[in-house]
Design a protein around this motif. Structure first.
Motif, PDB file in Angstrom:
ATOM      1  N   PHE A 185      -0.498   2.773  10.114  1.00 26.15           N
ATOM      2  CA  PHE A 185      -1.462   3.824   9.758  1.00 26.15           C
ATOM      3  C   PHE A 185      -2.069   4.444  11.006  1.00 26.15           C
ATOM      4  O   PHE A 185      -2.166   5.683  11.123  1.00 26.15           O
ATOM      5  N   LEU A 186      -2.464   3.598  11.967  1.00 26.81           N
ATOM      6  CA  LEU A 186      -3.071   4.115  13.198  1.00 26.81           C
ATOM      7  C   LEU A 186      -2.084   4.971  13.988  1.00 26.81           C
ATOM      8  O   LEU A 186      -2.482   5.921  14.672  1.00 26.81           O
ATOM      9  N   ALA A 187      -0.796   4.639  13.883  1.00 22.41           N
ATOM     10  CA  ALA A 187       0.232   5.405  14.589  1.00 22.41           C
ATOM     11  C   ALA A 187       0.733   6.581  13.745  1.00 22.41           C
ATOM     12  O   ALA A 187       1.641   7.303  14.176  1.00 22.41           O
ATOM     13  N   GLU A 188       0.141   6.758  12.560  1.00 26.40           N
ATOM     14  CA  GLU A 188       0.539   7.811  11.629  1.00 26.40           C
ATOM     15  C   GLU A 188       2.010   7.716  11.249  1.00 26.40           C
ATOM     16  O   GLU A 188       2.711   8.717  11.082  1.00 26.40           O
ATOM     17  N   ARG A 189       2.462   6.455  11.096  1.00 20.08           N
ATOM     18  CA  ARG A 189       3.797   6.201  10.562  1.00 20.08           C
ATOM     19  C   ARG A 189       3.625   5.873   9.076  1.00 20.08           C
ATOM     20  O   ARG A 189       3.039   4.853   8.726  1.00 20.08           O
ATOM     21  N   PHE A 190       4.125   6.724   8.232  1.00 16.05           N
ATOM     22  CA  PHE A 190       3.915   6.555   6.800  1.00 16.05           C
ATOM     23  C   PHE A 190       5.090   5.783   6.192  1.00 16.05           C
ATOM     24  O   PHE A 190       6.063   6.355   5.701  1.00 16.05           O
ATOM     25  N   VAL A 191       4.937   4.466   6.279  1.00 11.39           N
ATOM     26  CA  VAL A 191       5.934   3.535   5.748  1.00 11.39           C
ATOM     27  C   VAL A 191       5.203   2.590   4.804  1.00 11.39           C
ATOM     28  O   VAL A 191       4.346   1.807   5.242  1.00 11.39           O
ATOM     29  N   PRO A 192       5.484   2.637   3.506  1.00  8.63           N
ATOM     30  CA  PRO A 192       4.741   1.789   2.569  1.00  8.63           C
ATOM     31  C   PRO A 192       5.058   0.314   2.777  1.00  8.63           C
ATOM     32  O   PRO A 192       6.195  -0.057   3.085  1.00  8.63           O
ATOM     33  N   GLY A 193       4.020  -0.486   2.627  1.00  8.58           N
ATOM     34  CA  GLY A 193       4.196  -1.929   2.753  1.00  8.58           C
ATOM     35  C   GLY A 193       4.405  -2.581   1.391  1.00  8.58           C
ATOM     36  O   GLY A 193       5.498  -3.012   1.046  1.00  8.58           O
ATOM     37  N   GLN A 194       3.333  -2.623   0.611  1.00 12.42           N
ATOM     38  CA  GLN A 194       3.396  -3.228  -0.720  1.00 12.42           C
ATOM     39  C   GLN A 194       3.029  -2.225  -1.799  1.00 12.42           C
ATOM     40  O   GLN A 194       2.307  -1.259  -1.544  1.00 12.42           O
ATOM     41  N   ILE A 195       3.532  -2.478  -2.988  1.00 10.12           N
ATOM     42  CA  ILE A 195       3.012  -1.844  -4.199  1.00 10.12           C
ATOM     43  C   ILE A 195       2.444  -2.973  -5.032  1.00 10.12           C
ATOM     44  O   ILE A 195       3.070  -4.019  -5.183  1.00 10.12           O
ATOM     45  N   PHE A 196       1.226  -2.802  -5.519  1.00 13.89           N
ATOM     46  CA  PHE A 196       0.525  -3.930  -6.120  1.00 13.89           C
ATOM     47  C   PHE A 196      -0.385  -3.447  -7.241  1.00 13.89           C
ATOM     48  O   PHE A 196      -0.582  -2.248  -7.458  1.00 13.89           O
ATOM     49  N   LEU A 197      -0.941  -4.393  -7.940  1.00 17.22           N
ATOM     50  CA  LEU A 197      -1.963  -4.089  -8.931  1.00 17.22           C
ATOM     51  C   LEU A 197      -3.233  -4.824  -8.560  1.00 17.22           C
ATOM     52  O   LEU A 197      -3.189  -5.925  -8.008  1.00 17.22           O
ATOM     53  N   PHE A 198      -4.362  -4.183  -8.811  1.00 18.01           N
ATOM     54  CA  PHE A 198      -5.638  -4.877  -8.713  1.00 18.01           C
ATOM     55  C   PHE A 198      -5.786  -5.712  -9.983  1.00 18.01           C
ATOM     56  O   PHE A 198      -5.648  -5.201 -11.095  1.00 18.01           O
ATOM     57  N   ALA A 199      -6.054  -6.980  -9.814  1.00 14.33           N
ATOM     58  CA  ALA A 199      -6.043  -7.907 -10.948  1.00 14.33           C
ATOM     59  C   ALA A 199      -7.253  -8.827 -10.887  1.00 14.33           C
ATOM     60  O   ALA A 199      -7.934  -8.926  -9.861  1.00 14.33           O
ATOM     61  N   GLY A 200      -7.509  -9.502 -11.988  1.00 15.88           N
ATOM     62  CA  GLY A 200      -8.527 -10.539 -11.989  1.00 15.88           C
ATOM     63  C   GLY A 200      -8.038 -11.753 -11.219  1.00 15.88           C
ATOM     64  O   GLY A 200      -6.833 -11.986 -11.092  1.00 15.88           O
ATOM     65  N   ARG A 201      -8.954 -12.534 -10.715  1.00 16.02           N
ATOM     66  CA  ARG A 201      -8.563 -13.702  -9.927  1.00 16.02           C
ATOM     67  C   ARG A 201      -7.829 -14.729 -10.780  1.00 16.02           C
ATOM     68  O   ARG A 201      -7.090 -15.573 -10.256  1.00 16.02           O
TER      69      ARG A 201
END
Length: 281
Positions: A185-201
């Motif tokens: 992100f700091l280098a402005e390289r747009f490469v996705p890392g994860q796709i995730f869901l916000f979930a309950g613990r």
């Protein structure tokens, strides 16, 4: 002999069950009548069989099937009854965990829509405190920043497929997010890392557990179109630099709600871009 017994109708009325139920119990071997008239086939029961009916009713209330009840009563083994009840107890706990997870997912969906209704206009930059969250995801199978919305949908379907393998319903995949690593992100390289869901613990996963997304101050920007993410992400980074905020973690793109539920434009959704920040003193 019949004079000392109860006709099937009286036995049913006495125990507040139907005649059909008593006939079913007879067929399943759970409760045989004490006497069956050879001429009429009419069933008669003894008053002391009420205790067995009480036990059948009790086991049914505990959620045991008729076959499980028959197995326990046939063997007359208290240890077997204990084992059956222990298994049923675990099944009930699993159902409770699943119901709680479903309830949590519904609440998160409501909260997401409420946040959308109260969110600032598209393009607004802000500094916000965000509470601790829990996330569970997979590595992005495709770089949708270079390939477009269809690649994003492919990644989302991969996440949902993995969730299904975990025994989770699609309702859990409402509040979706994607990441870009801090250095990229700091280098402005747009490469996705994860796709995730916000979930309950307590998300009932078969493997692994949700990771913690720490609470803290986040620099945020809101937008309502998928195609605007990269320019808005650059605006967010510039906002951090201008205000001397130090980016202290991964970039997150959170889908707060998808307008394509109501609109034919597949690129229309409401997003909150965010990065955790620390302050240079």
């Amino acid at each position: 002999m019949k004079e000392d017994l109860l006709a099937i109708g009286k036995m049913a009325k006495l125990n507040r069950i139907s005649i059909t139920t008593l006939r079913l119990y007879d067929e399943k071997g759970l409760l045989k009548p004490r006497y069956v008239d050879p001429d009429t086939g009419y069933r008669y029961y003894s008053i002391d069989q009420n205790a067995r009916l009480d036990m059948i009713a009790y086991m049914k209330e505990l959620g045991m099937s008729l076959s499980e009840i028959g197995q326990a009563l046939q063997k007359e083994d208290i240890t077997l009854i204990e084992e059956l009840l222990a298994r049923k107890n675990e099944q009930l706990h699993q159902q409770m965990r699943q119901l709680k997870a479903r309830h949590d997912a519904v609440e998160r969906a409501i909260q997401s829509i409420e946040r959308y209704r109260k969110s600032p206009a598209t393009g607004t930059l802000s500094l916000e405190y965000i509470d601790r969250r829990y996330a569970w995801g997979i590595p992005c199978p495709e770089n949708f920043y270079s390939s477009g919305i269809r690649s994003y949908e492919t990644s989302l379907q991969a996440l949902r497929h993995t969730l299904a393998q975990q025994g989770l319903e699609q309702i859990h995949s409402y509040n979706i997010g994607t990441t870009i690593g801090q250095e990229d992100f700091l280098a402005e390289r747009f490469v996705p890392g994860q796709i995730f869901l916000f979930a309950g613990r307590d998300l009932p996963l078969r493997d692994g557990a949700p990771r913690i997304v720490d609470s803290g101050m986040y620099a945020c920007i809101y937008l309502d179109n998928y195609d605007d993410e990269i320019p808005c992400a650059r605006m967010l980074l510039d906002y951090c630099r201008r205000n001397n905020y130090r980016v202290s973690g991964d970039y997150i793109c959170e889908v707060m709600t998808g307008f394509h539920v109501f609109d034919n434009d597949p690129r229309s959704m409401f997003l909150r871009l965010q990065v955790p920040v620390a302050f240079v003193k």
